[in-house]
Design a protein around this motif. Structure first.
Motif, PDB file in Angstrom:
ATOM      1  N   LEU A  81      -3.205  12.053  16.836  1.00  0.00           N
ATOM      2  CA  LEU A  81      -4.077  12.079  15.661  1.00  0.00           C
ATOM      3  C   LEU A  81      -4.554  13.498  15.373  1.00  0.00           C
ATOM      4  N   CYS A  82      -4.855  14.259  16.431  1.00  0.00           N
ATOM      5  CA  CYS A  82      -5.264  15.657  16.238  1.00  0.00           C
ATOM      6  C   CYS A  82      -4.166  16.460  15.558  1.00  0.00           C
ATOM      7  N   ARG A  83      -2.922  16.126  15.838  1.00  0.00           N
ATOM      8  CA  ARG A  83      -1.793  16.867  15.262  1.00  0.00           C
ATOM      9  C   ARG A  83      -1.511  16.480  13.816  1.00  0.00           C
ATOM     10  N   ILE A  84      -1.764  15.218  13.450  1.00  0.00           N
ATOM     11  CA  ILE A  84      -1.429  14.776  12.095  1.00  0.00           C
ATOM     12  C   ILE A  84      -2.654  14.689  11.197  1.00  0.00           C
ATOM     13  N   GLY A  85      -3.798  15.160  11.679  1.00  0.00           N
ATOM     14  CA  GLY A  85      -5.069  14.962  10.992  1.00  0.00           C
ATOM     15  C   GLY A  85      -5.134  15.439   9.549  1.00  0.00           C
ATOM     16  N   LYS A  86      -4.325  16.416   9.196  1.00  0.00           N
ATOM     17  CA  LYS A  86      -4.378  16.951   7.832  1.00  0.00           C
ATOM     18  C   LYS A  86      -3.289  16.375   6.923  1.00  0.00           C
ATOM     19  N   GLU A  87      -2.537  15.422   7.438  1.00  0.00           N
ATOM     20  CA  GLU A  87      -1.514  14.759   6.626  1.00  0.00           C
ATOM     21  C   GLU A  87      -2.171  13.708   5.730  1.00  0.00           C
ATOM     22  N   PRO A  88      -1.664  13.499   4.512  1.00  0.00           N
ATOM     23  CA  PRO A  88      -2.248  12.495   3.612  1.00  0.00           C
ATOM     24  C   PRO A  88      -2.092  11.084   4.168  1.00  0.00           C
ATOM     25  N   PHE A  89      -3.127  10.266   4.016  1.00  0.00           N
ATOM     26  CA  PHE A  89      -3.115   8.931   4.600  1.00  0.00           C
ATOM     27  C   PHE A  89      -3.745   7.915   3.661  1.00  0.00           C
ATOM     28  N   ILE A  90      -3.592   6.662   4.036  1.00  0.00           N
ATOM     29  CA  ILE A  90      -4.206   5.535   3.325  1.00  0.00           C
ATOM     30  C   ILE A  90      -5.140   4.818   4.289  1.00  0.00           C
ATOM     31  N   PHE A  91      -6.333   4.511   3.842  1.00  0.00           N
ATOM     32  CA  PHE A  91      -7.180   3.587   4.595  1.00  0.00           C
ATOM     33  C   PHE A  91      -7.094   2.240   3.903  1.00  0.00           C
ATOM     34  N   LEU A  92      -6.507   1.266   4.573  1.00  0.00           N
ATOM     35  CA  LEU A  92      -6.390  -0.073   4.024  1.00  0.00           C
ATOM     36  C   LEU A  92      -7.625  -0.863   4.464  1.00  0.00           C
TER      37      LEU A  92
ATOM     38  N   ALA B  48       0.821  -1.209   0.000  1.00  0.00           N
ATOM     39  CA  ALA B  48       0.000   0.000   0.000  1.00  0.00           C
ATOM     40  C   ALA B  48       0.855   1.259   0.000  1.00  0.00           C
ATOM     41  N   PHE B  49       1.892   1.287   0.814  1.00  0.00           N
ATOM     42  CA  PHE B  49       2.762   2.467   0.857  1.00  0.00           C
ATOM     43  C   PHE B  49       3.544   2.629  -0.449  1.00  0.00           C
ATOM     44  N   LYS B  50       3.935   1.533  -1.058  1.00  0.00           N
ATOM     45  CA  LYS B  50       4.648   1.619  -2.348  1.00  0.00           C
ATOM     46  C   LYS B  50       3.725   2.127  -3.442  1.00  0.00           C
ATOM     47  N   THR B  51       2.452   1.759  -3.349  1.00  0.00           N
ATOM     48  CA  THR B  51       1.466   2.191  -4.344  1.00  0.00           C
ATOM     49  C   THR B  51       1.134   3.673  -4.194  1.00  0.00           C
ATOM     50  N   GLN B  52       1.123   4.158  -2.937  1.00  0.00           N
ATOM     51  CA  GLN B  52       0.804   5.559  -2.662  1.00  0.00           C
ATOM     52  C   GLN B  52       1.939   6.186  -1.845  1.00  0.00           C
ATOM     53  N   PRO B  53       3.061   6.479  -2.483  1.00  0.00           N
ATOM     54  CA  PRO B  53       4.258   6.939  -1.764  1.00  0.00           C
ATOM     55  C   PRO B  53       4.105   8.283  -1.067  1.00  0.00           C
ATOM     56  N   ASP B  54       3.115   9.084  -1.465  1.00  0.00           N
ATOM     57  CA  ASP B  54       2.929  10.403  -0.844  1.00  0.00           C
ATOM     58  C   ASP B  54       2.209  10.308   0.510  1.00  0.00           C
ATOM     59  N   ALA B  55       1.609   9.170   0.807  1.00  0.00           N
ATOM     60  CA  ALA B  55       0.895   9.005   2.079  1.00  0.00           C
ATOM     61  C   ALA B  55       1.885   9.025   3.238  1.00  0.00           C
ATOM     62  N   LYS B  56       1.481   9.660   4.322  1.00  0.00           N
ATOM     63  CA  LYS B  56       2.355   9.788   5.497  1.00  0.00           C
ATOM     64  C   LYS B  56       1.988   8.807   6.607  1.00  0.00           C
ATOM     65  N   TRP B  57       0.765   8.293   6.558  1.00  0.00           N
ATOM     66  CA  TRP B  57       0.368   7.288   7.542  1.00  0.00           C
ATOM     67  C   TRP B  57      -0.740   6.434   6.967  1.00  0.00           C
ATOM     68  N   LEU B  58      -0.990   5.324   7.618  1.00  0.00           N
ATOM     69  CA  LEU B  58      -1.971   4.353   7.132  1.00  0.00           C
ATOM     70  C   LEU B  58      -2.726   3.783   8.333  1.00  0.00           C
TER      71      LEU B  58
END
Length: 259
Positions: A176-187, A104-114
């Protein structure tokens, strides 16, 4: 992508062994597994020192200042690209979790968390829960997001800081409140099985009160959060009763456990 798993533990060797087993049987094993042991006895230390462990397993056995401090000790020692906090007693759901997360991270390299789904005990029933994170619904607390399913890139800890040692139970929600606007992946798959004996479960109402204070420290008072708190409190009390458990069984039977 190198995955570091951090497991904190306290006088619970049997639960730690379960967690380690779920990691060691992965089709793709982690780059490293840090065990942060704050126990007041030597059971875990003696087990780790006298039983063969995989090369990726490392440990630190010393007293700490609580859950957040133990998390931070593991994160500060991690050298992987991504970190999962998997407490002793919590386990990876099946053997391909780390493989699927890596893909998943390799597919979406811009994501910062999952994050993904959690298998947990509610109303005396084991159910699967978890939804894609929605910043607009952050007032609901860790609703749909669970730290045993969160793989966080190390760079986010450098950018947003470590866990707040002043918090006893809601340190993951504060992060989570601090990173809430970072791009993420929902697996969209089950990632972890949650140990329901943890402090956030046994002291649910206290954990919710602390989470409320965390939210207001970031975003101030909102009516939506207050209403949501009332709702959660009512549902929690109801689930402790035979009637509540019966109604929850109906909800699960209708496929609404994750609603």
């Amino acid at each position: 992508m190198l995955v570091t798993i951090v497991t904190i533990c306290f006088n619970n060797l049997d639960e730690l062994i379960d967690t380690c087993s779920s990691i060691d049987t992965q089709s793709v094993t982690p780059y490293e597994h840090w065990i942060i042991d704050g126990s007041t006895n030597k059971d875990i230390y003696h087990y780790l020192e006298t039983n063969p462990q995989p090369e990726y397993r490392k440990w630190l056995c010393e007293l700490d200042e609580g859950i957040a401090d133990a998390f931070n000790k593991g994160i500060q020692r991690a050298t992987g690209d991504v970190i999962l906090l998997l407490n002793s007693g919590d386990t990876l759901y099946d053997k391909t979790v780390l493989q699927d997360v890596t893909i998943a991270f390799k597919t979406q390299p811009d994501a910062k968390w999952l994050h993904g789904k959690l298998y947990t005990l509610r109303g005396d029933l084991w159910v699967t829960v978890g939804k894609p994170f929605d910043f607009a619904k952050l007032y609901r607390g860790m609703r749909g997001v669970f730290h045993p399913t969160m793989f966080v890139k190390t760079e986010l800890y450098k950018k947003h800081g470590l866990y707040n040692k002043q918090l006893k139970m809601a340190m993951d929600y504060d992060f989570l409140c601090r990173i809430g606007k970072e791009p993420f992946i929902f697996l969209d798959r089950t990632i972890s099985r949650f140990d329901s004996k943890g402090i956030s479960s046994t002291r649910y109402l206290d954990a919710m009160k602390e989470a409320n204070r965390v939210y207001r420290s970031h975003y101030g008072y909102t009516l939506m959060q207050t209403i949501w708190t009332w709702r959660l409190t009512l549902l929690h009390v109801l689930l402790q009763s035979p009637v509540g458990k019966f109604l929850y069984r109906i909800k699960v039977a209708l496929g609404l456990a994750n609603a």
